[in-house]
Design a protein around this motif. Sequence first.
Motif, PDB file in Angstrom:
ATOM      1  N   UNK A  21       0.844  -1.389  -0.053  1.00 38.23           N
ATOM      2  CA  UNK A  21       0.012  -0.159  -0.002  1.00 38.23           C
ATOM      3  C   UNK A  21       0.896   1.231   0.254  1.00 38.23           C
ATOM      4  N   UNK A  22       0.594   2.284  -0.839  1.00 42.24           N
ATOM      5  CA  UNK A  22       1.168   3.442  -0.937  1.00 42.24           C
ATOM      6  C   UNK A  22       0.140   4.471  -0.247  1.00 42.24           C
ATOM      7  N   UNK A  23       0.575   5.229   0.839  1.00 38.25           N
ATOM      8  CA  UNK A  23      -0.016   6.311   1.764  1.00 38.25           C
ATOM      9  C   UNK A  23       0.454   7.760   1.485  1.00 38.25           C
ATOM     10  N   UNK A  24      -0.500   8.414   1.682  1.00 38.34           N
ATOM     11  CA  UNK A  24      -0.037   9.879   1.967  1.00 38.34           C
ATOM     12  C   UNK A  24      -0.672  10.600   3.079  1.00 38.34           C
ATOM     13  N   UNK A  25      -0.064  11.396   3.716  1.00 38.47           N
ATOM     14  CA  UNK A  25      -0.523  12.083   4.892  1.00 38.47           C
ATOM     15  C   UNK A  25      -1.951  12.842   4.631  1.00 38.47           C
ATOM     16  N   UNK A  26      -3.018  12.525   5.502  1.00 41.89           N
ATOM     17  CA  UNK A  26      -4.193  13.523   5.495  1.00 41.89           C
ATOM     18  C   UNK A  26      -3.831  14.929   5.565  1.00 41.89           C
ATOM     19  N   UNK A  27      -2.857  15.338   6.624  1.00 45.40           N
ATOM     20  CA  UNK A  27      -2.604  16.505   6.860  1.00 45.40           C
ATOM     21  C   UNK A  27      -1.818  17.033   5.746  1.00 45.40           C
ATOM     22  N   UNK A  28      -0.835  16.474   5.000  1.00 48.16           N
ATOM     23  CA  UNK A  28      -0.173  17.787   4.271  1.00 48.16           C
ATOM     24  C   UNK A  28       0.066  16.825   2.832  1.00 48.16           C
ATOM     25  N   UNK A  29      -0.440  15.594   2.556  1.00 47.92           N
ATOM     26  CA  UNK A  29      -0.551  15.047   1.233  1.00 47.92           C
ATOM     27  C   UNK A  29       0.960  14.281   0.973  1.00 47.92           C
ATOM     28  N   UNK A  30       1.880  14.491   2.179  1.00 52.21           N
ATOM     29  CA  UNK A  30       3.156  13.834   1.839  1.00 52.21           C
ATOM     30  C   UNK A  30       3.444  12.608   2.479  1.00 52.21           C
ATOM     31  N   UNK A  31       4.502  11.790   2.332  1.00 53.03           N
ATOM     32  CA  UNK A  31       4.822  10.562   2.890  1.00 53.03           C
ATOM     33  C   UNK A  31       5.455  10.745   4.266  1.00 53.03           C
ATOM     34  N   UNK A  32       6.604  10.350   4.370  1.00 50.87           N
ATOM     35  CA  UNK A  32       7.179  10.326   5.667  1.00 50.87           C
ATOM     36  C   UNK A  32       8.866  10.119   5.400  1.00 50.87           C
ATOM     37  N   UNK A  33       9.450  10.943   6.074  1.00 48.86           N
ATOM     38  CA  UNK A  33      11.184  10.903   6.075  1.00 48.86           C
ATOM     39  C   UNK A  33      11.364   9.751   7.081  1.00 48.86           C
ATOM     40  N   UNK A  34      12.401   8.889   6.556  1.00 46.18           N
ATOM     41  CA  UNK A  34      12.653   7.585   7.505  1.00 46.18           C
ATOM     42  C   UNK A  34      13.979   7.190   7.279  1.00 46.18           C
ATOM     43  N   UNK A  35      14.557   6.077   8.130  1.00 42.62           N
ATOM     44  CA  UNK A  35      15.956   5.799   7.569  1.00 42.62           C
ATOM     45  C   UNK A  35      15.840   4.340   7.489  1.00 42.62           C
ATOM     46  N   UNK A  36      16.399   3.608   6.160  1.00 45.28           N
ATOM     47  CA  UNK A  36      16.141   2.493   5.849  1.00 45.28           C
ATOM     48  C   UNK A  36      16.588   1.403   6.830  1.00 45.28           C
ATOM     49  N   UNK A  37      15.291   0.763   7.235  1.00 44.73           N
ATOM     50  CA  UNK A  37      15.442  -0.395   8.383  1.00 44.73           C
ATOM     51  C   UNK A  37      14.152  -0.173   9.528  1.00 44.73           C
TER      52      UNK A  37
END
Length: 271
Positions: A21-37
């Motif tokens: 599944x691909x998701x976008x934030x309801x608040x800002x239409x963006x995904x999320x910054x994260x580190x691999x793992x």
Amino acid sequence: MVPALFLVDHVRRETRDTTTVELVSVANGQGMRFAAGQFNMVYVFGVGEVPMSITGDPGRPERLIHTTRSVGAVSVAIGKLKPGDVVGIRGPFGTAWPLQEAGGKDIVVVAGGIGLAPLRPALYHIRANREKYRNVFLLYGGRTAGDLLYVKELERWWSESVFRIEMTVDRAPASWHGTVGVVTSLIPRISVDPKQSVALVCGPEIMMRFTARELERYGMEQTQISVSLERNMKCAVGFCGHCQFGAKFICRDGPVFRADKIVPLLGMREL
Ligand SMILES: Cc1cc2nc3c(=O)[nH]c(=O)nc-3n(C[C@H](O)[C@H](O)[C@H](O)COP(=O)(O)OP(=O)(O)OC[C@H]3O[C@@H](n4cnc5c(N)ncnc54)[C@H](O)[C@@H]3O)c2cc1C
Ligand code: FES
């Protein structure tokens, strides 16, 4: 602890029991910054909340991506999500693959089954920063050819020769021309300098134990091997103790661990 609302933007069936599944934030239409793992807690309203690795490209945080194998109540509900549905997300949590430390070295990535999902962000990072690493091998094993994830993407990477990819399945019909056998049987095919290498391993615990053992036979130390562990989780922030494993909390101290810190504990029944 409060989940943020994310909208399901796109759903792709990967295999008979696995969905991305691909998701976008309801608040800002963006995904999320994260580190691999790293992982998120994914909350399907009215069903429950489970830990799920983030499986997108850390360099492209516009979409938050999770790949889920349907095994029980919550994961089955994630597998049934449709575009337009809304889920709750807490995260990102946990430790990351040691991609900085791997700079200038050979890398061996070993994945079993759904274990490729938490490793995929590391592969995206390596691909985008290919000049920083030496030889890179991806060894991937699944139960059958139909259970292998991201096949089109792997074929593309294989044709680009970005890294060497070796795949195997446990069972195969006569029409399968690839390798049959456990993923550790692919280790003799790598050619890396064992003293200047890093290994990233994810799959069932027994597979990670045997893979660490075979990599040690190849000449690597456990300090050069990282594994990612799974345990039942509730809080995901080191409060509740649900994920305790020996002296470690998998949610806070992991899920990615150096093998020398955790693999010796994997065979202990009382843990
Ligand atoms: C850090 C972390 C990252 C994870 N990342 C992913 C991921 O990217 N994709 C993914 O699909 N899963 C991932 N998992 C596993 C996922 O969290 C579990 O599959 C999920 O919690 C199961 O919850 P459920 O309510 O669907 O099933 P439950 O109702 O809890 O379990 C139903 C049945 O399935 C069995 N079961 C539970 N988990 C598994 C499993 N993993 N494999 C086989 N049988 C199982 C149980 O023993 C039980 O019999 C991750 C787990 C952790 C801790
Ligand atoms: S899930 Fe609560 S301490 Fe790890």
